[in-house]
Design a protein around this motif. Structure first.
Motif, PDB file in Angstrom:
ATOM      1  N   ASN A  83     -14.425  96.368   5.934  1.00  0.00           N
ATOM      2  CA  ASN A  83     -13.714  97.444   6.630  1.00  0.00           C
ATOM      3  C   ASN A  83     -12.795  96.884   7.714  1.00  0.00           C
ATOM      4  O   ASN A  83     -12.338  97.609   8.585  1.00  0.00           O
ATOM      5  CB  ASN A  83     -14.706  98.427   7.240  1.00  0.00           C
ATOM      6  CG  ASN A  83     -15.517  97.822   8.372  1.00  0.00           C
ATOM      7  OD1 ASN A  83     -15.704  96.607   8.448  1.00  0.00           O
ATOM      8  ND2 ASN A  83     -16.008  98.650   9.259  1.00  0.00           N
ATOM      9  N   ILE A  84     -12.498  95.563   7.639  1.00  0.00           N
ATOM     10  CA  ILE A  84     -11.664  94.880   8.624  1.00  0.00           C
ATOM     11  C   ILE A  84     -10.451  94.276   7.930  1.00  0.00           C
ATOM     12  O   ILE A  84     -10.560  93.669   6.859  1.00  0.00           O
ATOM     13  CB  ILE A  84     -12.459  93.777   9.355  1.00  0.00           C
ATOM     14  CG1 ILE A  84     -13.624  94.376  10.145  1.00  0.00           C
ATOM     15  CG2 ILE A  84     -11.550  92.978  10.282  1.00  0.00           C
ATOM     16  CD1 ILE A  84     -13.206  95.245  11.307  1.00  0.00           C
ATOM     17  N   TYR A  85      -9.296  94.453   8.566  1.00  0.00           N
ATOM     18  CA  TYR A  85      -8.085  93.789   8.086  1.00  0.00           C
ATOM     19  C   TYR A  85      -7.316  93.281   9.304  1.00  0.00           C
ATOM     20  O   TYR A  85      -7.127  94.025  10.274  1.00  0.00           O
ATOM     21  CB  TYR A  85      -7.202  94.733   7.276  1.00  0.00           C
ATOM     22  CG  TYR A  85      -6.080  94.028   6.545  1.00  0.00           C
ATOM     23  CD1 TYR A  85      -6.262  93.545   5.258  1.00  0.00           C
ATOM     24  CD2 TYR A  85      -4.849  93.821   7.169  1.00  0.00           C
ATOM     25  CE1 TYR A  85      -5.242  92.877   4.597  1.00  0.00           C
ATOM     26  CE2 TYR A  85      -3.826  93.157   6.516  1.00  0.00           C
ATOM     27  CZ  TYR A  85      -4.024  92.683   5.232  1.00  0.00           C
ATOM     28  OH  TYR A  85      -3.022  92.011   4.583  1.00  0.00           O
ATOM     29  N   THR A  86      -6.879  92.031   9.263  1.00  0.00           N
ATOM     30  CA  THR A  86      -6.198  91.408  10.398  1.00  0.00           C
ATOM     31  C   THR A  86      -4.766  91.048  10.034  1.00  0.00           C
ATOM     32  O   THR A  86      -4.522  90.368   9.025  1.00  0.00           O
ATOM     33  CB  THR A  86      -6.949  90.150  10.871  1.00  0.00           C
ATOM     34  OG1 THR A  86      -8.274  90.504  11.269  1.00  0.00           O
ATOM     35  CG2 THR A  86      -6.238  89.510  12.051  1.00  0.00           C
TER      36      THR A  86
ATOM     37  N   ASP B  33       1.144  87.735  18.170  1.00  0.00           N
ATOM     38  CA  ASP B  33      -0.260  88.139  18.302  1.00  0.00           C
ATOM     39  C   ASP B  33      -0.876  88.407  16.935  1.00  0.00           C
ATOM     40  O   ASP B  33      -0.174  88.608  15.932  1.00  0.00           O
ATOM     41  CB  ASP B  33      -0.380  89.402  19.149  1.00  0.00           C
ATOM     42  CG  ASP B  33      -0.153  89.136  20.629  1.00  0.00           C
ATOM     43  OD1 ASP B  33      -0.157  87.954  21.019  1.00  0.00           O
ATOM     44  OD2 ASP B  33       0.031  90.110  21.387  1.00  0.00           O
ATOM     45  N   ASN B  34      -2.220  88.434  16.905  1.00  0.00           N
ATOM     46  CA  ASN B  34      -2.975  88.902  15.752  1.00  0.00           C
ATOM     47  C   ASN B  34      -3.505  90.296  16.063  1.00  0.00           C
ATOM     48  O   ASN B  34      -4.016  90.535  17.153  1.00  0.00           O
ATOM     49  CB  ASN B  34      -4.139  87.969  15.421  1.00  0.00           C
ATOM     50  CG  ASN B  34      -3.674  86.595  14.982  1.00  0.00           C
ATOM     51  OD1 ASN B  34      -2.546  86.439  14.508  1.00  0.00           O
ATOM     52  ND2 ASN B  34      -4.528  85.601  15.121  1.00  0.00           N
ATOM     53  N   VAL B  35      -3.386  91.204  15.118  1.00  0.00           N
ATOM     54  CA  VAL B  35      -3.831  92.592  15.293  1.00  0.00           C
ATOM     55  C   VAL B  35      -4.880  92.903  14.233  1.00  0.00           C
ATOM     56  O   VAL B  35      -4.611  92.767  13.033  1.00  0.00           O
ATOM     57  CB  VAL B  35      -2.660  93.577  15.189  1.00  0.00           C
ATOM     58  CG1 VAL B  35      -3.144  95.009  15.397  1.00  0.00           C
ATOM     59  CG2 VAL B  35      -1.582  93.224  16.217  1.00  0.00           C
ATOM     60  N   THR B  36      -6.075  93.311  14.686  1.00  0.00           N
ATOM     61  CA  THR B  36      -7.179  93.605  13.767  1.00  0.00           C
ATOM     62  C   THR B  36      -7.383  95.105  13.648  1.00  0.00           C
ATOM     63  O   THR B  36      -7.501  95.817  14.641  1.00  0.00           O
ATOM     64  CB  THR B  36      -8.487  92.943  14.260  1.00  0.00           C
ATOM     65  OG1 THR B  36      -8.305  91.526  14.301  1.00  0.00           O
ATOM     66  CG2 THR B  36      -9.644  93.262  13.333  1.00  0.00           C
ATOM     67  N   LEU B  37      -7.428  95.584  12.397  1.00  0.00           N
ATOM     68  CA  LEU B  37      -7.654  96.995  12.080  1.00  0.00           C
ATOM     69  C   LEU B  37      -9.071  97.165  11.538  1.00  0.00           C
ATOM     70  O   LEU B  37      -9.579  96.300  10.811  1.00  0.00           O
ATOM     71  CB  LEU B  37      -6.648  97.488  11.039  1.00  0.00           C
ATOM     72  CG  LEU B  37      -5.163  97.310  11.375  1.00  0.00           C
ATOM     73  CD1 LEU B  37      -4.305  97.740  10.200  1.00  0.00           C
ATOM     74  CD2 LEU B  37      -4.803  98.106  12.612  1.00  0.00           C
ATOM     75  N   LYS B  38      -9.686  98.294  11.884  1.00  0.00           N
ATOM     76  CA  LYS B  38     -11.045  98.588  11.421  1.00  0.00           C
ATOM     77  C   LYS B  38     -11.088 100.007  10.878  1.00  0.00           C
ATOM     78  O   LYS B  38     -10.753 100.961  11.564  1.00  0.00           O
ATOM     79  CB  LYS B  38     -12.052  98.434  12.562  1.00  0.00           C
ATOM     80  CG  LYS B  38     -13.495  98.685  12.144  1.00  0.00           C
ATOM     81  CD  LYS B  38     -14.445  98.480  13.311  1.00  0.00           C
ATOM     82  CE  LYS B  38     -15.897  98.703  12.888  1.00  0.00           C
ATOM     83  NZ  LYS B  38     -16.829  98.519  14.039  1.00  0.00           N
ATOM     84  N   CYS B  39     -11.517 100.125   9.610  1.00  0.00           N
ATOM     85  CA  CYS B  39     -11.619 101.423   8.952  1.00  0.00           C
ATOM     86  C   CYS B  39     -13.095 101.798   8.834  1.00  0.00           C
ATOM     87  O   CYS B  39     -13.902 100.996   8.361  1.00  0.00           O
ATOM     88  CB  CYS B  39     -10.975 101.369   7.573  1.00  0.00           C
ATOM     89  SG  CYS B  39     -10.711 103.001   6.808  1.00  0.00           S
TER      90      CYS B  39
END
Length: 527
Positions: free
Chosen positions: A281-284, A250-256
């Motif tokens: 503010n996004i990192y995948t 899977d791909n997991v997207t983080l948002k700060c």
């Protein structure tokens, strides 16, 4: 000459001068005003002369039975007239007309003066906002705007409001500076007010207005002013945008996100302990594996002490079946199938054979033909599912389990040869006839042949496959009553004999022969 002299004498007799109490009159700027003389109560027959004047100049004189004589005063020569009741009419009044006008009346025996104080007012203009800023910083004094209204008399007042609550200068967070300027020519006032304000975070979406207040008009409000409130970041928050649970691949997207305004344009993400600064503010995380399980962090680029973290678990499920593909075993052998499961959580296992569900798959201690089939193992956990299959084939040489004969139609006999084996046995009959076979199930198949014997004969059934063969024979008679019976697990061939040869009512065993009454006949059956 005599009349003029008389008037001059009258004017100089101070004891006869009478000044009536001061009357006031208010008029709007630009309107026409009518100033009454003695409130309009003079009788024309009693008056010999009326003179309108102001301090510093004459306006007009009206003598009995004569037209009015207008003074060449530049302020009034084109704007004044007198009515029949001696009222003074002034058109297009301006601020210069805000003064005391005196109506002097000469009667036969007296001289009277009637002063009238005229006040001119002008409604101010709508509030005008200038020098408008767009943003204010928390804790920092900011000049927000200037409010201006002009062309007023008397001068207008300006009040600032925040969310409909009036603001007052406190010399700390709020400073309001108001000025009033009077035009030397028009004598009209312009009022300006500036607002200096120190914002707090709660001022987000606050609405500021300025209100113009005047004694001769309703209050006038400016359009609401909303300012951007800037303040530093005190806290960051890290969110997992993608919908879990997550599995490998899977791909997991983080948002700060930060609570400051404006928010930062870049952030630092900590991926597997490695700092990565991005202009977003996004990192995948792409194509995650079980090694990506752990805590992830984000912080401000210029202040790593302002940080947030979130745990991520990558679910995994490994299933290894000890037996795969096609498995060929011999009849009677044993087989044990094991499942090795490695998972990030508790897994559920289920088995099927074909379309039938199995409670479990135990060890095969002694394989039978019915154990053959397609087996499916399904292991599931947290949205993951793995399926493993194998095909079991139990083989053995043919064994003829039974060979019987049955009565057919007329003189026909039906022979049935029940064979067991795998691969599926084929059958060869020693006689010709009409052949048929049943479905092959659990390693067993029944072959049949229909014949019409002309006499007594022996028929053999040969079952064979690649692993071997088996043969059995049976005697067949042309007699109609020729049948096959079972006695204590033994196949007996029976024939009709004369009834006087029957030795018992039911049956008597003599050697391998059995004499019995069946079908209302006396039969002899031999094994």
């Amino acid at each position: 000459m005599h009349r003029t002299f008389l008037l001059m004498c009258l004017l100089t007799v101070s004891l006869m001068n009478q000044v009536i109490g001061l009357e006031t009159l208010t008029s709007k700027y630009g309107d026409t005003i009518e100033i009454p003389c003695n409130k309009g109560q003079l009788k024309e027959t009693d008056v010999t002369l009326v003179k309108w004047k102001y301090e510093g100049g004459n306006i007009l004189v009206k003598q009995l039975d004569q037209n009015a004589t207008i003074s060449p005063d530049v302020n009034y020569k084109n704007r004044v007239s007198i009515k029949k009741d001696f009222s003074l009419v002034i058109t297009q009044v301006t601020m210069t007309d805000q003064r005391t006008f005196t109506c002097m009346v000469v009667e036969k025996d007296d001289i009277l003066e009637y002063p009238v104080q005229v006040t001119i007012y002008k409604v101010p203009s709508q509030p005008q906002i200038t020098n408008l800023t767009t943003a204010m910083a928390v804790g920092k004094p900011t000049m927000l705007a200037q409010c201006r209204t002009e062309g007023a008399s008397p001068a207008a007042n300006i009040t600032w409001f925040k969310n409909k609550t009036p603001l007052m200068t406190d010399r700390a967070a709020i400073k309001i500076n108001t000025n009033v300027d009077v035009d030397k020519e028009t004598r009209l006032s312009t009022t300006t007010s500036t607002l200096e304000y120190t914002a707090v975070k709660e001022d987000i979406d606050a609405k500021f207005t300025c209100q113009v207040q005047h004694i001769q008009s309703a209050n006038m409000d400016s359009s609401p002013l909303v300012f951007t409130v800037n303040y530093p970041t005190e806290k960051v928050d890290l969110q997992v945008v993608s919908q879990g649970p997550f599995k490998e691949g899977d791909n997991v997207t983080l948002k700060c996100t930060a609570d400051g305004n404006p928010p930062p344009s870049s952030y630092s993400f900590y991926i597997n302990g490695e700092k990565k600064t991005v202009d977003s503010n996004i990192y995948t995380l792409t194509n995650v594996t079980r090694e990506n399980t752990g805590d992830y962090k984000c912080s401000l680029v210029d202040n790593e002490d302002i940080v947030a973290s979130v745990p991520i678990t990558v679910e995994y499920l490994d299933v290894v079946l000890s037996t795969t593909g096609k498995i060929v075993k011999k009849l009677g052998e044993s087989l044990e199938v094991t499942v090795d499961i490695k998972a990030s959580g508790a897994a559920q296992t289920s088995w099927k054979k074909g379309n039938a569900k199995l409670n479990s798959l135990s060890k095969f201690d002694k394989l039978t033909y019915s154990d053959s089939g397609m087996y499916e193992c399904v292991v599931s956990m947290a949205g993951l599912k793995k399926t493993r299959t194998f095909e079991l084939v139990v083989e053995g040489p043919p064994v003829i389990k039974n060979l019987i004969k049955e009565r057919g139609e007329g003189m026909a006999k039906v022979l049935k040869c029940v064979a067991e084996g795998s691969p599926k046995p084929t059958v060869q009959w020693s006689v010709n006839g009409t052949s048929a076979e049943s479905a092959y199930e659990h390693g067993k198949v029944t072959y049949s042949i229909t014949i019409v014997p002309n006499g007594n004969l022996t028929v053999s059934c040969t079952a064979s496959n690649v692993l071997g063969s088996d043969i059995k024979s049976i005697d067949v008679s042309a007699l109609v009553e020729d049948v096959t019976m079972d006695k204590q697990g033994k196949t007996l061939n029976c024939y009709t004999i004369r009834s006087d040869l029957c030795k018992a009512l039911h049956y008597t065993v003599r050697g391998d022969s059995v004499f019995t009454h069946q079908f209302n006949k006396c039969l002899v059956c031999t094994g």
